[in-house]
Write a protein that holds these residues in place. Structure first.
Motif, PDB file in Angstrom:
ATOM      1  N   ALA B 138     -15.757   7.293  34.444  1.00 32.49           N
ATOM      2  CA  ALA B 138     -15.806   7.107  32.984  1.00 32.49           C
ATOM      3  C   ALA B 138     -17.214   6.692  32.547  1.00 32.49           C
ATOM      4  N   LEU B 139     -17.838   5.821  33.325  1.00 30.11           N
ATOM      5  CA  LEU B 139     -19.202   5.374  32.986  1.00 30.11           C
ATOM      6  C   LEU B 139     -20.199   6.517  33.098  1.00 30.11           C
ATOM      7  N   LEU B 140     -20.066   7.300  34.156  1.00 27.95           N
ATOM      8  CA  LEU B 140     -20.996   8.435  34.345  1.00 27.95           C
ATOM      9  C   LEU B 140     -20.836   9.439  33.217  1.00 27.95           C
ATOM     10  N   CYS B 141     -19.589   9.677  32.814  1.00 31.92           N
ATOM     11  CA  CYS B 141     -19.345  10.604  31.712  1.00 31.92           C
ATOM     12  C   CYS B 141     -19.940  10.064  30.415  1.00 31.92           C
ATOM     13  N   ALA B 142     -19.807   8.761  30.191  1.00 35.61           N
ATOM     14  CA  ALA B 142     -20.406   8.158  28.994  1.00 35.61           C
ATOM     15  C   ALA B 142     -21.920   8.318  29.030  1.00 35.61           C
ATOM     16  N   PHE B 143     -22.504   8.141  30.197  1.00 39.08           N
ATOM     17  CA  PHE B 143     -23.945   8.308  30.341  1.00 39.08           C
ATOM     18  C   PHE B 143     -24.350   9.759  30.080  1.00 39.08           C
ATOM     19  N   GLY B 144     -23.534  10.685  30.572  1.00 40.64           N
ATOM     20  CA  GLY B 144     -23.801  12.107  30.311  1.00 40.64           C
ATOM     21  C   GLY B 144     -23.808  12.404  28.821  1.00 40.64           C
ATOM     22  N   ILE B 214     -13.367  11.087  29.572  1.00 32.25           N
ATOM     23  CA  ILE B 214     -12.416  10.955  30.675  1.00 32.25           C
ATOM     24  C   ILE B 214     -11.667   9.625  30.585  1.00 32.25           C
ATOM     25  N   ARG B 215     -12.266   8.637  29.897  1.00 37.84           N
ATOM     26  CA  ARG B 215     -11.581   7.345  29.770  1.00 37.84           C
ATOM     27  C   ARG B 215     -10.292   7.492  28.957  1.00 37.84           C
ATOM     28  N   ASP B 216     -10.215   8.562  28.120  1.00 38.82           N
ATOM     29  CA  ASP B 216      -9.020   8.763  27.293  1.00 38.82           C
ATOM     30  C   ASP B 216      -7.840   9.293  28.095  1.00 38.82           C
ATOM     31  N   PHE B 217      -8.110   9.893  29.247  1.00 35.75           N
ATOM     32  CA  PHE B 217      -6.993  10.384  30.046  1.00 35.75           C
ATOM     33  C   PHE B 217      -7.069   9.871  31.480  1.00 35.75           C
ATOM     34  N   MET B 218      -7.531   8.614  31.595  1.00 37.42           N
ATOM     35  CA  MET B 218      -7.655   7.981  32.917  1.00 37.42           C
ATOM     36  C   MET B 218      -6.301   7.823  33.596  1.00 37.42           C
ATOM     37  N   ASP B 219      -5.243   7.662  32.789  1.00 44.78           N
ATOM     38  CA  ASP B 219      -3.911   7.449  33.358  1.00 44.78           C
ATOM     39  C   ASP B 219      -3.078   8.723  33.385  1.00 44.78           C
ATOM     40  N   ALA B 220      -3.690   9.864  33.107  1.00 47.03           N
ATOM     41  CA  ALA B 220      -2.932  11.114  33.041  1.00 47.03           C
ATOM     42  C   ALA B 220      -2.289  11.436  34.386  1.00 47.03           C
ATOM     43  N   ALA B 221      -1.160  12.142  34.305  1.00 46.08           N
ATOM     44  CA  ALA B 221      -0.433  12.495  35.528  1.00 46.08           C
ATOM     45  C   ALA B 221      -1.264  13.429  36.409  1.00 46.08           C
TER      46      ALA B 221
END
Lengths: 236, 256
Positions: B138-144, B214-221
């Motif tokens: 999630a952090l790497l994606c935020a940095f991207g 990706i933080r929005d679907f961190m818990d996705a199945a």
């Protein structure tokens, strides 16, 4: 025009990025419900602001806090969480299904919202709508098919509807062992045991709740129930 | 070739670290973390989740504000103070200057993100969080996302005539980037080839931030596989490179 190569490289990089984007979408797309399925209530501006900034899960969190505050209002009409039209209907928790769907459509993997909402619909005397509980759990299963707690709750609701309370209690005891189990379910089961004069079982659950640091809102009630149940056991 | 870029990046980092706006922004992050601690108490047993989400969102927002307000003035300030003449009189290619300034800004913001992550992770650990790979993802994606926004802000600051217009356009594209799913839906539903082509063009030109959240679907199945991450990396590098090439091209047209 100077340095046309830079312009050409810029456009070529943009095309590469577009190709990579399409390839990524073919590989995986997050299975969110579309924006047309979102439930916008009185807080539509709040939800849209969060969505515009890319904070979908945070939008669900904010909606969850508002949901808990709405439920926590004991005397309906206070707190400004219901519209005048909703209050005129004379219902304790007006628009509860819409409020619950608002959260789970923003974050379809917010397990606690499904379980909490289903608990209220299935077991709360103020709402008593098992069909809403079932609809909610079925939606949860659609997005999270491997999460067994949804199916456990469905089974418990089914037994309750058929007045098979012993089987319902057995299913809920199994659910209690899961850390995701809402504290509300524990209190519902404890009350059921008390009604059935199974004071030792009820006491066990309330003693667990009073030690549960994640459910401070139940501690005061648990303390009172423990005193009453111990007295009842001594009286036996 | 890389020595001038690294030298420019180095002085850019020092410049930003001394910038008061930058420092205030990170102080604000500390306030945000404290606020998240208070608000998360309202979330009952979802406190950790609330702290995670508020913290990640806060870090991204702070980093966006940081890179936006610094980048839109990056070249303009040096042009107006005429100090850019000194730089360009050296044997430095204009594209090297642009890339160096961008990398320096990104490094400074990246260092800020690392600092904020330490504070955030410490507060999460205090409440019983167990670190996992998705947090890092999630952090790497935020940095991207921030890297793409930095490139876009730099391009728009050179393409437009004023700082407010560059800021406004960048923020508009930030918001548009979060509705990429809707743009794709409209393109797919359209039967008019012109509209389809236009929609595809807008979708390609505007950044697509649906990936990065990706933080929005961190818990996705179901979670994406390594292939998706690879394409995301290609997209980030490709889009950022596009903004830098186009920025360099615009900058090369200018007479100093």
């Amino acid at each position: 025009m100077r340095h046309p190569k830079l312009l050409a490289l810029g456009l070529a990089s943009l095309l590469l990025a577009a190709f990579a984007r399409d390839a990524a979408y073919r590989s995986f797309t997050a299975p969110f419900p579309g924006h047309s399925q979102l439930i916008f209530g009185n807080d539509r501006l709040q939800d849209i602001a969060f969505l515009s900034a890319g904070f979908r899960r945070l939008a669900a969190d904010a909606a969850w806090i508002q949901y808990l505050q709405f439920l926590g209002v004991r005397e309906f009409g206070r707190g400004g969480y219901a519209t005048p039209e909703e209050l005129a209907g004379g219902v304790m928790y007006p628009g509860l299904m819409r409020r619950t769907l608002r959260i789970v459509r923003l974050d379809p993997w917010f397990r606690q919202a499904y379980l909490y909402g289903a608990s209220i619909f299935a077991w709360s005397e103020a709402t008593k709508s098992p069909e809403n509980a079932i609809a909610l759990l079925e939606e949860g299963i659609r997005y999270d098919p491997d999460y067994w707690m949804y199916k456990t709750f469905l089974a418990a609701i089914a037994y309750r509807e058929r007045d098979q309370f012993a089987k319902m209690a057995g299913i809920l005891e199994e659910a209690l062992r899961n850390p995701d189990c809402p504290a509300m379910i524990k209190s519902i089961l404890a009350n059921f045991y008390k009604t059935e004069k199974r004071y030792a079982d009820a006491l066990r659950i309330w003693e667990g709740l009073i030690r549960d640091e994640r459910a401070p809102e139940y501690h005061e009630r648990a303390a009172g129930e423990i005193v009453r149940l111990r007295a009842a056991l001594r009286g036996k | 070739m890389t020595a001038p870029i690294l030298a420019i990046a180095g002085y850019t980092v020092k410049e930003h670290v001394r910038n008061r706006v930058f420092q205030l922004v990170y102080l604000f992050m500390a306030v945000l973390v404290a606020g998240a601690l208070v608000v998360s108490a309202l979330a009952q047993d979802q406190r950790l989740r609330m702290m995670m989400d508020a913290g990640l969102a806060g870090m991204e927002l702070i980093a966006l504000i940081g890179i936006l307000f610094v980048t839109v003035n990056l070249v303009r300030e040096e042009s107006e103070s005429r100090s850019i003449y000194l730089l360009l009189s050296r044997p430095i290619e204009r594209w090297q200057y642009i890339v160096g300034r961008y990398l320096g800004t990104l490094s400074a913001v990246g260092a800020g993100i690392v600092l904020m992550t330490l504070v955030h992770a410490a507060s999460l650990l205090f409440f019983g969080w167990r670190p996992d790979a998705l947090y890092a993802a999630a952090l790497l994606c935020a940095f991207g996302k921030i890297a793409v926004m930095g490139g876009l802000a730099l391009f728009l600051s050179l393409a437009t005539t004023s700082t407010p217009s560059a800021t406004a356009f960048t923020l508009f594209l930030w918001i548009l980037g979060h509705f990429s799913g809707e743009i794709r839906f409209l393109v797919e539903k359209s039967t008019n080839p012109f509209v389809t082509a236009l929609g595809w063009g807008v979708g390609a030109a505007a950044p697509d931030f649906a990936f990065f959240n990706i933080r929005d679907f961190m818990d996705a199945a179901t979670m994406p596989g390594p292939e998706w991450y690879a394409w995301l990396a290609v997209y980030t590098l490709g889009y950022t490179a596009a903004t830098l090439f186009l920025s360099s091209w615009i900058f090369s047209q200018r007479e100093f």
